[in-house]
Design a protein around this motif. Sequence first.
Motif, PDB file in Angstrom:
ATOM      1  N   THR A   1       0.834  -1.210   0.000  1.00 56.75           N
ATOM      2  CA  THR A   1       0.000   0.000   0.000  1.00 56.75           C
ATOM      3  C   THR A   1       0.864   1.254   0.000  1.00 56.75           C
ATOM      4  O   THR A   1       0.588   2.233  -0.707  1.00 56.75           O
ATOM      5  CB  THR A   1      -0.923   0.004   1.222  1.00 56.75           C
ATOM      6  N   LEU A   2       1.939   1.216   0.804  1.00 57.11           N
ATOM      7  CA  LEU A   2       2.831   2.370   0.879  1.00 57.11           C
ATOM      8  C   LEU A   2       3.510   2.620  -0.468  1.00 57.11           C
ATOM      9  O   LEU A   2       3.607   3.768  -0.935  1.00 57.11           O
ATOM     10  CB  LEU A   2       3.874   2.143   1.967  1.00 57.11           C
ATOM     11  N   LEU A   3       3.971   1.550  -1.103  1.00 56.89           N
ATOM     12  CA  LEU A   3       4.634   1.699  -2.401  1.00 56.89           C
ATOM     13  C   LEU A   3       3.668   2.232  -3.453  1.00 56.89           C
ATOM     14  O   LEU A   3       4.030   3.090  -4.270  1.00 56.89           O
ATOM     15  CB  LEU A   3       5.207   0.352  -2.846  1.00 56.89           C
ATOM     16  N   ILE A   4       2.434   1.722  -3.424  1.00 55.80           N
ATOM     17  CA  ILE A   4       1.436   2.209  -4.377  1.00 55.80           C
ATOM     18  C   ILE A   4       1.157   3.691  -4.139  1.00 55.80           C
ATOM     19  O   ILE A   4       1.060   4.489  -5.082  1.00 55.80           O
ATOM     20  CB  ILE A   4       0.138   1.382  -4.264  1.00 55.80           C
ATOM     21  N   ALA A   5       1.049   4.074  -2.875  1.00 57.08           N
ATOM     22  CA  ALA A   5       0.783   5.475  -2.544  1.00 57.08           C
ATOM     23  C   ALA A   5       1.942   6.371  -2.993  1.00 57.08           C
ATOM     24  O   ALA A   5       1.727   7.462  -3.538  1.00 57.08           O
ATOM     25  CB  ALA A   5       0.539   5.616  -1.044  1.00 57.08           C
ATOM     26  N   LEU A   6       3.160   5.888  -2.741  1.00 62.55           N
ATOM     27  CA  LEU A   6       4.324   6.689  -3.158  1.00 62.55           C
ATOM     28  C   LEU A   6       4.394   6.803  -4.673  1.00 62.55           C
ATOM     29  O   LEU A   6       4.680   7.884  -5.214  1.00 62.55           O
ATOM     30  CB  LEU A   6       5.600   6.043  -2.617  1.00 62.55           C
ATOM     31  N   PHE A   7       4.125   5.702  -5.366  1.00 60.42           N
ATOM     32  CA  PHE A   7       4.144   5.728  -6.822  1.00 60.42           C
ATOM     33  C   PHE A   7       3.071   6.667  -7.362  1.00 60.42           C
ATOM     34  O   PHE A   7       3.312   7.443  -8.288  1.00 60.42           O
ATOM     35  CB  PHE A   7       3.939   4.325  -7.374  1.00 60.42           C
ATOM     36  N   ALA A   8       1.885   6.608  -6.774  1.00 65.98           N
ATOM     37  CA  ALA A   8       0.794   7.468  -7.216  1.00 65.98           C
ATOM     38  C   ALA A   8       1.135   8.942  -6.979  1.00 65.98           C
ATOM     39  O   ALA A   8       0.857   9.807  -7.819  1.00 65.98           O
ATOM     40  CB  ALA A   8      -0.493   7.091  -6.485  1.00 65.98           C
TER      41      ALA A   8
ATOM     42  N   LEU B   1       4.155  10.239  -6.800  1.00 65.38           N
ATOM     43  CA  LEU B   1       5.212  10.615  -7.738  1.00 65.38           C
ATOM     44  C   LEU B   1       4.639  10.841  -9.133  1.00 65.38           C
ATOM     45  O   LEU B   1       5.000  11.808  -9.819  1.00 65.38           O
ATOM     46  CB  LEU B   1       6.273   9.520  -7.766  1.00 65.38           C
ATOM     47  N   ALA B   2       3.729   9.928  -9.549  1.00 65.76           N
ATOM     48  CA  ALA B   2       3.119  10.080 -10.861  1.00 65.76           C
ATOM     49  C   ALA B   2       2.281  11.353 -10.930  1.00 65.76           C
ATOM     50  O   ALA B   2       2.289  12.069 -11.937  1.00 65.76           O
ATOM     51  CB  ALA B   2       2.251   8.855 -11.170  1.00 65.76           C
ATOM     52  N   GLY B   3       1.559  11.646  -9.843  1.00 63.15           N
ATOM     53  CA  GLY B   3       0.759  12.870  -9.819  1.00 63.15           C
ATOM     54  C   GLY B   3       1.620  14.118  -9.855  1.00 63.15           C
ATOM     55  O   GLY B   3       1.294  15.091 -10.547  1.00 63.15           O
ATOM     56  N   PHE B   4       2.727  14.076  -9.100  1.00 62.18           N
ATOM     57  CA  PHE B   4       3.640  15.229  -9.055  1.00 62.18           C
ATOM     58  C   PHE B   4       4.239  15.495 -10.438  1.00 62.18           C
ATOM     59  O   PHE B   4       4.200  16.616 -10.938  1.00 62.18           O
ATOM     60  CB  PHE B   4       4.741  14.934  -8.038  1.00 62.18           C
ATOM     61  N   SER B   5       4.788  14.446 -11.051  1.00 60.16           N
ATOM     62  CA  SER B   5       5.423  14.626 -12.359  1.00 60.16           C
ATOM     63  C   SER B   5       4.389  14.944 -13.432  1.00 60.16           C
ATOM     64  O   SER B   5       4.643  15.743 -14.338  1.00 60.16           O
ATOM     65  CB  SER B   5       6.215  13.370 -12.742  1.00 60.16           C
TER      66      SER B   5
END
Length: 419
Positions: free
Chosen positions: A7-14, A16-20
């Motif tokens: 869950t943490l990895l998915i949240a971090l990926f999301a 990062l994707a939102g930021f970029s």
Amino acid sequence: MPRYAVTLLIALFAALAGFSGFNALIDPFNITGSPDIPGLTSRDTRIYDDGGRVHVGDELARGGVRAILLGSSRTVDGFPRDPADLPDGFINAGMRGTNIFELSQAAALAAQSGDLRCVVIGLDLDEFGTHSKAKSTYWLSALRDGNADFARARVALSPSTFGASIQLLADNLTGSEPRVPWADTYPAGAQRARYESGARGIYRYYLGYRFDPERLALFERVLDRLTAEGVQVTGFIHPLHAWREEAMFRAGRGEDYLAFRVALTETFARHADRMPSHACQPGGAAQLYDFSGFRPFAAVNAPAAEATAAHPTFYEPSHYLPHIGADMLAIMRGEAPADPRVTGDRLIPETLAETASAMETRRAAWLAGADGVTVSALLDAVIATAPSAEVETPQFLNRDDETSVSDKLARIAPRAARR
């Protein structure tokens, strides 16, 4: 893997994707080609927020550019920005606060395209000092490694880009614009204050200045390769207002400047017998002009103590106005300038002594005038306080820097590919 870790990895990926994705959509440096959003991103107010490195680097890495104007903020401000106001095919690729390391990288990057025909590059003593090597956003840009895709990824993930994106949105929503460095009128005395504070600061800057011969050698490697491949490279020494030039001489850098002028002339002369594939102006593939040295347009009196009208040629001692740059381009093309006060010399070894003597004559005449007397008194007062030099930690070129230039030079399109 435990569920919370997933869950943490998915949240971090999301995140990062939102930021970029946000940075790519807003596109403050105009590199992704995202569509304009009326009222939110339609006005590109932050393209040059980082000094222009990201935008310029991306434009050069894409290829297709036929002719470029390179240089520091003096090129940014001192030449027209709209291509319609420049000679056919030219773009203004100046970058604020740059130096010869970044400029050499930019020229080599542009030459990778078979379309590049001409480089006109502004040079002066400042670009060759040890005080700086590259600004922070250089490392984000395609200037770093010549790879536009990697550069866009770095930009999308950069907090600096996020800040510029927020500013761009605010500009569009409020109608505000970035500060323009010059104006038609000023508050009484404001422009005079620029000249006086500028002269004091410039004196301290030049007290701590140190020339780096390795940077000139680096530039010559690029000059050699570009001219060998038929690209015409025209260098010019920037004009400075007489107030700044006198501060340089009084700080003891006059000898350094004259030696630099000789070294730069000899550098261009070693490649002067080469012919360009497609010349943008008369002459060979390597030529050098000098617009410095107390010339009439640069010796126009500084604004009076309570003046409100803008100075006609310089908005402060280090930066000339775009109509001056347009006249300099005309002279380099063998045409008459619109303002007859704008003059320049073609520098070759045979003219060095004569032009240096003419410079000393112009300086002596200016010092004898009212403006010269005023500046002499101002600098005398500064010197009497025994000011400390502005000394920054020297930044010398290293093996990685040399390699980054070598890699770009190795990818330059051969002469036969130039269109």
